[in-house]
Write a protein that holds these residues in place. Structure first.
Motif, PDB file in Angstrom:
ATOM      1  N   HIS A   1       9.818   0.556  -0.538  1.00 46.34           N
ATOM      2  CA  HIS A   1       9.266   1.817  -1.065  1.00 46.34           C
ATOM      3  C   HIS A   1      10.167   2.496  -2.087  1.00 46.34           C
ATOM      4  N   VAL A   2      10.599   1.769  -3.093  1.00 46.88           N
ATOM      5  CA  VAL A   2      11.412   2.405  -4.128  1.00 46.88           C
ATOM      6  C   VAL A   2      10.559   3.408  -4.894  1.00 46.88           C
ATOM      7  N   LEU A   3       9.366   2.985  -5.250  1.00 49.40           N
ATOM      8  CA  LEU A   3       8.413   3.935  -5.835  1.00 49.40           C
ATOM      9  C   LEU A   3       7.355   4.135  -4.773  1.00 49.40           C
ATOM     10  N   SER A   4       7.183   5.356  -4.327  1.00 49.24           N
ATOM     11  CA  SER A   4       6.138   5.525  -3.326  1.00 49.24           C
ATOM     12  C   SER A   4       4.886   6.066  -3.984  1.00 49.24           C
ATOM     13  N   VAL A   5       3.776   5.829  -3.341  1.00 53.60           N
ATOM     14  CA  VAL A   5       2.492   6.242  -3.901  1.00 53.60           C
ATOM     15  C   VAL A   5       2.368   7.759  -3.842  1.00 53.60           C
TER      16      VAL A   5
ATOM     17  N   PRO B 178       0.822  -1.219   0.000  1.00 51.81           N
ATOM     18  CA  PRO B 178       0.000   0.000   0.000  1.00 51.81           C
ATOM     19  C   PRO B 178       0.850   1.260   0.000  1.00 51.81           C
ATOM     20  N   ARG B 179       2.106   1.169   0.454  1.00 50.54           N
ATOM     21  CA  ARG B 179       2.916   2.382   0.539  1.00 50.54           C
ATOM     22  C   ARG B 179       3.822   2.569  -0.666  1.00 50.54           C
ATOM     23  N   GLY B 180       3.903   1.604  -1.548  1.00 55.43           N
ATOM     24  CA  GLY B 180       4.756   1.780  -2.724  1.00 55.43           C
ATOM     25  C   GLY B 180       5.249   0.449  -3.240  1.00 55.43           C
ATOM     26  N   LEU B 181       6.347   0.493  -3.971  1.00 53.17           N
ATOM     27  CA  LEU B 181       6.893  -0.723  -4.570  1.00 53.17           C
ATOM     28  C   LEU B 181       8.118  -1.164  -3.771  1.00 53.17           C
TER      29      LEU B 181
ATOM     30  N   GLN C  61      -6.599  -2.135  -4.708  1.00 49.41           N
ATOM     31  CA  GLN C  61      -6.011  -3.019  -3.709  1.00 49.41           C
ATOM     32  C   GLN C  61      -4.521  -3.193  -3.973  1.00 49.41           C
ATOM     33  N   ARG C  62      -3.760  -3.495  -2.950  1.00 48.51           N
ATOM     34  CA  ARG C  62      -2.323  -3.744  -3.005  1.00 48.51           C
ATOM     35  C   ARG C  62      -1.570  -2.589  -3.675  1.00 48.51           C
TER      36      ARG C  62
END
Lengths: 210, 524
Positions: free
Chosen positions: A206-210, A186-189, B499-500
């Motif tokens: 979190h390399v890519l964050s949302v 949910p916080r990124g990749l 989701q996800r």
């Protein structure tokens, strides 16, 4: 004993796995993500070898992870431009989004091959032609023998060679120099480096964050 | 009144052509500036090639004719026709007068072209560089082969004898330019020249017909009183270009070596095939390795002689009273080297299951391909621009040949608001300068994957739903367009978190007075 060990260590022919200052050190292509660059032996994506990205699902950020490097490659100063080859993407690759990321569209080459043998053949041809700056290929059904073949072909040039495979192939043995498992949270990749030069496995959140 | 173009003949039209006329030849006045040629060409013209459609062993007269209806001309004939005094170039009407039983066949250029390929393959025993000059000539680059055959005269004699023994009449000549050699060959005087000076001296006294220019050019030359190539070259170039056309001038320059001529090498699909009896029958595939090494070594010397490599080969293990066991190997670039092939063979051969003892091993290669210079580049050396452009074309050609035209595509943007129409696929070589794409950059982010066609989304509690509620994080972006072509859209686009942590591109639109949600893209 100590002297003989030092003599052995000083020979140029000995390659030390922990030594980051080896001949690979200068060959990386910056990924555009500082924490990932720091984790990779060459300070970026290794070239002239196969890189595997393992995906639990499509569309979780696998392309965004590659865009900065592809941007660098499509703007390389060269009298004869090289292609970025997209091998049978699983969905419609949307050119306006590539343009927004700064990629030059006239260097993109989209290949749609239906059979497995055509896909692998194309990848090999593209590698040995040395006319591709980058190859991004979706090959869910590749086996170890073909991975070795493609890795050999990749070594003949300096193409950024990225193969995208399902996360389920994680347990398979692979000759790829770099294997990264992608995971969307949910916080990124999150990236889990399974295999890399000169280092063990590593998790980068979190390399890519949302 | 006829006007010679040499004196004031260049009027206003002449000036028009001036800009396009290639630079004047640096010939007689500056001999030192003449291009230094490093090639030597042997031209072979086969005047009887049209006879390829005549079956052998026919005792009655047969002629092959070409030309417009009621004005056909004999272009080839058999021995029986010659015996009744029918000659090449004769009008068909006259030929018919000489024989009541004359059979007439229309010329088949396709058959001649195919046969020229056969002759080219035979010519490859003399040099690896053979070029086709349809309809009926071959050009052999023989600079490197002279020494092998004991000098230029001996080489020409050998080639001539070789084709004569196969039953082909041949006219030959050598020169430092391909076109020059071809024109000299048509004089049927077996002119052997090795220098540009000698070539020019011979061409100067050669009739212009050898160039086989269009009839209109020949007629024009006749009108201005020019019969020989030398006379033609003495006329002012601007006038020539204006009256004869630039193509004529170009071939004239190429023949004299004032302008380089590009020639395409004829690639012949030759194959290597050989077999070897094993000293003793064997069940073990491993034991076949020494025999395969032997075959690979002879393949290597075969390929080296042709300056070629192969990309495929097949090993057949032949059994007594049992179908052969096959091992097919392929690689991505042509190789002649036995050790490179051995690497593949030794990896695969031991895994081969032999159904019966093997008594004989056979090796057959795929078609011979030229070893490209790029593959011989030293490691670490950047390929030259020419070879890089060549490799690019070759890659696209190969991919298209195997996958089809539609499978190999480039992409471009279109100035269009409807998202699914904002791009187009095209042939990758087509470089289009994007026009009128302003307003594209400031657009809100677009997804890397497009879901095409858009996928309807469910609604739950009045909210769009995909494996869970979708949270709108950005938007709306109103896109209204297309009312003029009957495919109007009016959509509100949003970025939604799924989701996800997936980021989706969704839109809302009004259909039949109801709001509907669609998934149109994924931010990958």
């Amino acid at each position: 004993m100590k002297a003989s060990l030092e003599a052995l260590l000083s020979t140029a022919t000995l390659w030390r796995a922990a030594d980051r200052e080896d001949r690979f050190a200068k060959t990386g292509l910056p990924t555009g993500f500082a924490r990932l660059d720091a984790a990779l032996a060459g300070g970026g994506w290794p070239l002239a070898t196969v890189i595997e990205l393992l995906l639990p699902d499509d569309g979780i950020g696998e392309l965004s992870l590659l865009l900065p490097a592809l941007h660098t490659l499509t703007h390389e100063a060269s009298s004869s431009p090289r292609w970025v080859l997209w091998m049978t993407p699983p969905h419609t690759l949307y050119p306006p989004a590539l343009a927004q990321a700064g990629l030059s569209l006239e260097r993109q080459l989209l290949i749609r091959a239906t059979s497995r043998s055509d896909r692998l053949w194309t990848l090999e041809q593209a590698l040995v032609s040395k006319r591709c700056a980058a190859i991004v290929g979706w090959v869910a059904d590749i086996d170890g023998r073909w991975l070795r073949r493609l890795n050999l072909a990749a070594q003949r040039g300096d193409t950024l060679t990225v193969l995208l495979r399902p996360a389920s192939s994680r347990a398979q043995h692979s000759p790829a120099t770099l294997r990264i498992l992608l995971e969307r949270t949910p916080r990124g990749l999150d990236l889990e480096i399974i295999k890399r030069r000169g280092g063990g496995s590593l998790r980068i959140p979190h390399v890519l964050s949302v | 009144m006829r006007r010679r173009p040499s004196h004031g003949g260049v009027g206003s039209t002449g000036d028009l052509f001036l800009a396009e006329v290639p630079p004047a030849a640096p010939t007689n006045t500056h001999p030192n500036h003449a291009p230094r040629t490093s090639r030597l060409w042997l031209a072979l013209e086969f005047p009887q090639l049209p006879a390829v459609v005549i079956e052998e062993g026919v005792d009655s007269p047969v002629v092959v004719v070409d030309g417009p209806a009621h004005a056909e001309v004999v272009v080839a004939c058999n021995r029986a026709a010659r015996a009744v005094d029918i000659q090449m170039g004769m009008r068909l009407g006259i030929a018919r007068l000489r024989s009541d039983v004359l059979r007439v066949i229309t010329r088949r250029l396709d058959r001649e072209q195919a046969y020229l390929g056969v002759l080219a393959r035979q010519a490859q025993r003399f040099t690896p560089f053979v070029s086709l000059e349809p309809p009926q000539a071959l050009l052999l680059e023989i600079k490197g082969s002279r020494a092998l055959f004991g000098g230029l005269n001996a080489l020409c004699e050998t080639v001539r004898e070789y084709y004569r023994s196969l039953g082909h009449e041949v006219h030959d000549a050598t020169a430092v330019t391909a076109r020059g050699a071809l024109w000299l060959a048509r004089t049927e005087q077996r002119l052997i020249t090795e220098t540009q000076d000698a070539l020019r001296q011979h061409l100067a006294v050669t009739a212009i017909e050898v160039a086989q220019w269009p009839a209109s050019v020949n007629a024009l030359c006749e009108r201005i009183g020019v019969r020989l190539l030398g006379e033609l070259r003495r006329l002012p170039r601007e006038g020539l270009a204006a009256r004869l056309g630039l193509d004529t001038l170009r071939t004239l320059d190429e023949a004299h070596g004032d302008r380089p001529e590009a020639r395409r090498r004829h690639v012949v699909a030759e194959r290597f095939s050989a077999s070897l009896d094993l000293p003793a029958e064997t069940h073990s595939a491993q034991c076949l390795l020494p025999a395969s090494d032997h075959l690979l070594a002879s393949m290597e010397s075969f390929l080296r002689r042709r300056d070629s490599g192969v990309m495929q080969l097949t090993l057949r293990c032949l059994h007594r009273a049992h179908p052969a066991t096959l091992l097919r190997l392929g690689r991505a670039w042509p190789s002649a080297r036995a050790d490179e092939w051995r690497e593949l063979v030794s990896e695969r051969l031991p895994q081969l299951r032999l159904a019966a003892p093997t008594e004989r091993l056979q090796l057959r290669s795929g078609p011979c391909l030229p070893l490209e210079t790029l593959h011989r580049d030293l490691p670490g050396h950047a390929p030259t621009i020419e070879s890089a452009a060549f490799e690019t074309t070759r890659l696209l050609e190969r991919l298209r040949a195997r996958l089809g035209d539609d499978a190999v595509q480039g992409m471009r943007l279109i100035a269009e608001h409807r998202p699914e129409r904002a791009y187009r696929h095209q042939r990758p070589e087509t470089s289009v300068i994007p026009t009128d794409l302003e307003g594209l950059r400031p657009l809100p982010p677009r997804p890397l994957w497009l879901v095409d066609p858009p996928k309807p989304l469910q609604l739950q509690q009045g909210r769009p739903w995909l494996d869970g509620p979708l949270v709108l994080t950005r938007g709306p972006e109103r896109i209204e367009s297309g009312w003029w072509d009957g495919d109007a859209i009016a959509r509100d686009y949003y970025v939604a978190a799924a989701q996800r942590g997936r980021q989706l591109w969704i839109f809302r639109t009004r259909l039949e007075d109801q709001l509907h949600w669609f998934l149109h893209g994924v931010f990958a």
